[in-house]
Design a protein around this motif. Sequence first.
Motif, short mmCIF file in Angstrom:
data_model
loop_
_atom_site.label_atom_id
_atom_site.label_comp_id
_atom_site.label_asym_id
_atom_site.label_seq_id
_atom_site.Cartn_x
_atom_site.Cartn_y
_atom_site.Cartn_z
N GLN A 298 8.73 -4.93 3.39
CA GLN A 298 8.23 -4.29 2.18
C GLN A 298 7.36 -3.11 2.59
OE1 GLN A 298 5.01 -6.43 0.01
NE2 GLN A 298 5.29 -8.06 1.51
N ASN A 299 7.07 -2.26 1.63
CA ASN A 299 6.23 -1.10 1.91
C ASN A 299 4.78 -1.55 1.94
OD1 ASN A 299 4.96 1.32 2.19
ND2 ASN A 299 6.01 2.33 0.50
N ALA A 300 4.20 -1.57 3.12
CA ALA A 300 2.81 -1.99 3.29
C ALA A 300 1.91 -0.81 3.65
CB ALA A 300 2.72 -3.06 4.38
N ALA B 100 4.29 -1.82 -13.21
CA ALA B 100 4.16 -0.66 -12.33
C ALA B 100 3.96 -1.06 -10.88
CB ALA B 100 2.98 0.21 -12.79
N GLY B 101 3.78 -2.36 -10.61
CA GLY B 101 3.59 -2.84 -9.24
C GLY B 101 2.18 -2.67 -8.74
N LEU B 102 1.23 -2.46 -9.63
CA LEU B 102 -0.19 -2.32 -9.30
C LEU B 102 -0.95 -3.42 -10.00
CD1 LEU B 102 -0.25 1.52 -9.83
CD2 LEU B 102 -0.49 0.40 -7.62
N HIS B 103 -1.63 -4.28 -9.23
CA HIS B 103 -2.20 -5.52 -9.76
C HIS B 103 -3.65 -5.66 -9.32
CE1 HIS B 103 2.14 -6.09 -9.94
NE2 HIS B 103 2.20 -6.20 -8.63
N TYR B 104 -4.38 -6.57 -9.97
CA TYR B 104 -5.76 -6.82 -9.58
C TYR B 104 -6.19 -8.21 -9.97
CZ TYR B 104 -7.00 -5.83 -14.51
OH TYR B 104 -7.10 -5.84 -15.89
N SER B 105 -7.24 -8.70 -9.30
CA SER B 105 -7.90 -9.96 -9.64
C SER B 105 -9.30 -9.64 -10.14
CB SER B 105 -7.99 -10.89 -8.42
OG SER B 105 -6.72 -11.19 -7.91
N TYR B 106 -9.71 -10.33 -11.20
CA TYR B 106 -10.94 -9.97 -11.92
C TYR B 106 -11.77 -11.22 -12.13
CZ TYR B 106 -13.63 -7.55 -15.64
OH TYR B 106 -14.62 -6.97 -16.41
N ASP B 107 -13.06 -11.13 -11.82
CA ASP B 107 -14.00 -12.23 -12.01
C ASP B 107 -14.58 -12.12 -13.42
OD1 ASP B 107 -16.03 -14.09 -12.00
OD2 ASP B 107 -16.77 -13.55 -10.01
N LEU B 108 -14.15 -13.00 -14.32
CA LEU B 108 -14.59 -12.94 -15.71
C LEU B 108 -16.08 -13.21 -15.85
CD1 LEU B 108 -11.59 -14.86 -17.29
CD2 LEU B 108 -12.06 -12.41 -17.50
N ILE C 43 -7.45 -5.60 -5.27
CA ILE C 43 -6.36 -4.82 -5.86
C ILE C 43 -5.18 -4.87 -4.91
CG2 ILE C 43 -7.88 -3.32 -7.22
CD1 ILE C 43 -7.78 -1.27 -4.97
N TRP C 44 -3.97 -4.78 -5.44
CA TRP C 44 -2.82 -4.76 -4.54
C TRP C 44 -1.62 -4.12 -5.20
CZ3 TRP C 44 -4.39 -9.18 -7.06
CH2 TRP C 44 -3.43 -9.98 -7.69
N GLY D 259 1.30 -8.70 -2.17
CA GLY D 259 1.52 -7.35 -1.68
C GLY D 259 0.38 -6.83 -0.83
N LEU D 260 0.34 -5.52 -0.66
CA LEU D 260 -0.68 -4.84 0.13
C LEU D 260 -2.01 -4.93 -0.61
CD1 LEU D 260 -1.67 -2.96 2.38
CD2 LEU D 260 -0.89 -1.04 0.99
N THR D 261 -2.95 -5.69 -0.06
CA THR D 261 -4.17 -6.06 -0.76
C THR D 261 -5.39 -5.36 -0.15
OG1 THR D 261 -3.22 -8.22 -1.22
CG2 THR D 261 -5.59 -8.01 -1.51
#
Length: 596
Positions: A150-152, A420-428, A436-437, A461-463
Amino acid sequence: MKKFLFSMLLASPFLGWAQQVIPLNDLSAFDQPSKNWTIEQAVFAKYSDTLLQVSPGKGILVNTLRSGKYHRADDLKSLMQHGDIRLLVDFMLPKGMNSGIYLQGRYEVQLYDSWGKKTVKYDDCGGIYERWDDSRGKGKEGYEGYAPRQNASKAPGLWQTLEIDFQAPRFDANGKKIANAIFKKVILNGLVVQENIEVSGMTRGAIFDKEAPFGPILIQGDHGPVAFRNLRFETYEKPTASLGEVSYDYYTGKFTDPIIPTTKPASSGKLPALTYRVIPVNNDYLIHYKAELTIPEEDTYEFQTYWTGSGELKIDGKVLNQGAHWFNEMVPASTFLKAGKHVLEIIHIKDFPWGPKALGLHVKRIGARLVSLHERTSLLDPDAVGLIEVKANAEPVLQRSFAFHRGKKKTHVIHVGDPAGLHYSYDLKQGAILQIWRGKFLDATQMWDNRGEPQTSEPLGLTVVQDGKYPLVLSHQAQPDSTELVYKGYRLEAGRPVFMYEWPAAKLRVEDRIQPAGNGLKRTLTLIGASPQMTDVEAVLATGHHLSILQNGLASQPGNFIEWKGATAELLKIASGAQEIRVPFTGAQFTYDLIW
């Protein structure tokens, strides 16, 4: 018991590998470097730059054009020769640039600005370059190139990491090749992009006309600017420990401690290697193994034990490893041993009926590969578990779970995946971005496999890990480790969440929008109840070490750029040598981009 052992595994420190360093105080480690290569202290580039900016000093190897155009003589060759090697290096490429690392000067792993490419080939970053043969005919000369999984690749101008585990070709006493070179693993920015790739011969651009057991590291320098730092390696030429014939005594009964009984063993015998397979029952036994351990050279040796149940490893009567463990839990212990013969003993018991029998022992010294002292089938492979993947192909996807962030388990986490292949984790709880990855979305296996005890999920993915802090503070106040935010839920806009909070300290409400934008994520923080001229709130764009403001409106932190418009940022020193990038609000809204 499984739950306890899993928690112990999570708490175990990462076991690194012993490294030698190629010093970058000068160019003395390299063979006749061209004038394009220099040693510098710092290197900078914006993601749109095609050149590198440098400041003088020591620690970074830089290739920049100083004489007309690049030539093949600009390739950089190490004085060090290697066979099997594990190489780790950081590198930086400007926009559109190209380089490569040749193991033994013969087999290239490609370095290239592949940022944002949807489909990657052998000539993209992390690819194993193709071989070349003119006799195959026009258009068919290139063959056997291997694209990364994959593209890293990160954005140009960011430091990236490359790790290569390479096994050199093997030759018999007459110099005939009997085994091909193998890229056992290539890891780009933390993602495995190649694994167990056998190359039948030298890749295109090799500096030799035939293969050999040894050769130098070659860095391609004739294609454009590139920078390197932290060149570390381990080679594997040293001999290692070996185990002679193993004798054993086997006892039946209920044993709670690894203490050899005084009664006569139920059976005894000799074995060519350690194995649990002489044990006829699944539980209520004790077995005592004893063997001669040969140490070729005095050194520190690490012994890694595995067993289901309890056990004890001793060398010359000294206890190294002991305790209750599960078969896939590796327990290491190191000791200094003189060259010669030593006595190795393992006492192993299993007093419960569940779980498989298993027994394994590895030994490792710096400069030698890990060696098994047990029979192959004596140490079980972990049960294969299918990937439980959460996809975000057609529309945004929201997934709640626990997640680890910088070693701590966060319990109020939502992962947001986007087509879009752009993701994130969020602390509520904290109103903070944890990571982000780009690429695939989420591995939820630990949530749903078996009992799903950890309840965690991980990016695919790339994180890039973020500071995990709430980004707003009142002017001139320190950023707290935790906030007084009151979480008020979220609403969806085009399927994407807008997080809502009350901020009692500022007597305001806050809305937090995060959405894909080009090659990154755009974050918009809106103050509800503030005047358009609100000036007593600041945005903290990053907290940590090695932060840099490249120009007004563009900063970098390890792993990503931060881009905004308007207000002038400050780079502040805070506790423990860390830094902050702060930007004042000029109204009721502030927007910035995370680019990686």
